[in-house]
Design an enzyme around this catalytic site. Structure first.
Site, mmCIF file in Angstrom:
data_model
loop_
_atom_site.group_PDB
_atom_site.id
_atom_site.type_symbol
_atom_site.label_atom_id
_atom_site.label_comp_id
_atom_site.label_asym_id
_atom_site.label_seq_id
_atom_site.Cartn_x
_atom_site.Cartn_y
_atom_site.Cartn_z
ATOM 1 N N LYS A 73 0.815 -1.232 0.000
ATOM 2 C CA LYS A 73 0.000 0.000 0.000
ATOM 3 C C LYS A 73 0.837 1.267 0.000
ATOM 4 C CE LYS A 73 -2.349 -0.497 3.774
ATOM 5 N NZ LYS A 73 -1.921 -1.800 4.302
ATOM 6 N N ARG A 87 -9.996 0.708 8.916
ATOM 7 C CA ARG A 87 -9.568 -0.656 9.249
ATOM 8 C C ARG A 87 -10.717 -1.415 9.927
ATOM 9 N NH1 ARG A 87 -4.080 0.507 9.259
ATOM 10 N NH2 ARG A 87 -2.542 -0.875 9.995
ATOM 11 N N ARG A 106 11.502 -5.106 5.074
ATOM 12 C CA ARG A 106 11.133 -3.680 5.037
ATOM 13 C C ARG A 106 12.042 -2.837 5.923
ATOM 14 N NH1 ARG A 106 4.818 -2.272 4.786
ATOM 15 N NH2 ARG A 106 4.937 -2.239 7.036
ATOM 16 N N ARG A 162 11.009 -1.058 11.503
ATOM 17 C CA ARG A 162 10.022 -0.509 12.425
ATOM 18 C C ARG A 162 9.687 -1.503 13.529
ATOM 19 N NH1 ARG A 162 5.641 1.644 8.208
ATOM 20 N NH2 ARG A 162 4.521 -0.050 9.201
ATOM 21 N N ARG A 204 -0.913 -8.315 13.596
ATOM 22 C CA ARG A 204 -1.539 -7.373 12.658
ATOM 23 C C ARG A 204 -2.193 -8.109 11.486
ATOM 24 N NH1 ARG A 204 3.134 -3.764 11.153
ATOM 25 N NH2 ARG A 204 1.699 -2.368 10.118
HETATM 26 P P1 AMP Z 1 0.413 0.757 9.492
HETATM 27 O O1 AMP Z 1 1.679 1.455 9.245
HETATM 28 O O2 AMP Z 1 -0.716 1.199 8.619
HETATM 29 O O3 AMP Z 1 0.539 -0.737 9.482
HETATM 30 O O4 AMP Z 1 -0.047 1.153 10.982
HETATM 31 C C1 AMP Z 1 0.779 0.905 12.099
HETATM 32 C C2 AMP Z 1 -0.065 0.807 13.357
HETATM 33 O O5 AMP Z 1 -0.797 2.037 13.563
HETATM 34 C C3 AMP Z 1 -1.139 -0.274 13.343
HETATM 35 O O6 AMP Z 1 -0.653 -1.519 13.724
HETATM 36 C C4 AMP Z 1 -2.136 0.269 14.342
HETATM 37 O O7 AMP Z 1 -1.699 0.043 15.671
HETATM 38 C C5 AMP Z 1 -2.086 1.773 14.087
HETATM 39 N N1 AMP Z 1 -3.100 2.165 13.078
HETATM 40 C C6 AMP Z 1 -2.879 2.636 11.824
HETATM 41 N N2 AMP Z 1 -4.034 2.867 11.180
HETATM 42 C C7 AMP Z 1 -5.034 2.537 12.046
HETATM 43 C C8 AMP Z 1 -6.449 2.527 11.964
HETATM 44 N N3 AMP Z 1 -7.099 2.912 10.859
HETATM 45 N N4 AMP Z 1 -7.146 2.124 13.063
HETATM 46 C C9 AMP Z 1 -6.510 1.735 14.169
HETATM 47 N N5 AMP Z 1 -5.176 1.694 14.308
HETATM 48 C C10 AMP Z 1 -4.427 2.088 13.259
#
Ligand code: AMP
Length: 212
Positions: free
Chosen positions: A14, A89, A123, A156, A167
């Site tokens: 993404k 999400r 990554r 990360r 996740r």
């Molecule tokens: P990502 O980089 O999109 O994988 O997001 C990293 C972390 O941020 C996720 O594992 C969640 O803890 C939090 N996060 C990001 N987007 C959301 C969302 N839409 N709703 C809830 N938590 C989020």
């Protein structure tokens, strides 16, 4: 107007496609994950609240996340469209978003599990500008150093194996109802994200968006 949502499992790419598409479409790429990471770095109230959830690989509560996105979409640069990455999400987030704005395209990035596992192993992200490289698929010119800004590259916290597994489980559980929600509106499109060449996947997505 192009109000786009990108939906894909972690590792579907993404963020990578969004970095390419934001230049092609001239609309901002809004990643809630990046916004949370910035908030944590700046130690804002949202960052302090979100940190524990993110470190444990859990979703941040809907109320916090929806408010963050609502404020971001109200900004001037979103007036011709935007590309949401990582939001919504949950069904509650999709319903809240429906009240804020009209979504025009939902792009589902289809990717096999073995491809995800290969990608997630490598990554690396820039601490300074946030650009994401990959040890084999998109390596930086100099190991550990960002090509764009010379920032330090790192893995990360939430890309560690245990956090990834949590996740992925959350994604599979929660994306189903989300896709159904948008399917009913007839705005869902599928792109093949198994292709290892990001530019080609981005071109496929552009075709889906522009033939509308
Ligand atoms: P990502 O980089 O999109 O994988 O997001 C990293 C972390 O941020 C996720 O594992 C969640 O803890 C939090 N996060 C990001 N987007 C959301 C969302 N839409 N709703 C809830 N938590 C989020």
């Amino acid at each position: 107007m192009k109000n786009i949502i990108l939906i894909g499992a972690q590792g579907a790419g993404k963020g990578t496609y969004a970095q390419i598409l934001k230049n092609d479409l001239n609309i901002p790429h809004i990643s809630t994950g990046d916004m949370f990471r910035e908030a944590i770095k700046a130690e804002t109230p949202v960052g302090i609240e979100a940190k524990n959830y993110i470190d444990q690989g859990q979703l941040v509560p809907d109320t916090v996340t929806i408010k963050l996105v609502d404020e971001r979409l109200a900004r001037d640069d979103c007036k011709d469209g935007f590309m949401l990455d990582g939001f919504p999400r949950t069904l509650a987030q999709a319903e809240a978003l429906d009240k804020i704005t009209d979504i025009t395209h939902v792009i589902i990035l289809d990717v096999r599990e073995d491809v995800v596992l290969q990608r997630l192993g490598g990554r690396i992200q820039c601490r300074n500008c946030g650009f994401i490289f990959h040890k084999t698929n998109l390596p930086p010119k100099v190991e550990g150093v960002c090509d764009k800004c010379s920032g330090e590259l790192y893995t990360r916290e939430d890309d560690q194996p245990e956090a990834i597994k949590k996740r992925l489980a959350i994604f599979y559980e929660q994306s189903g109802p989300l896709v159904d929600f948008y399917d009913k509106k007839g705005i869902v499109h599928h792109a093949d994200a198994n292709n290892p060449v990001p530019r080609e996947v981005a071109d496929d997505i552009l075709k889906l968006i522009r033939t509308e």
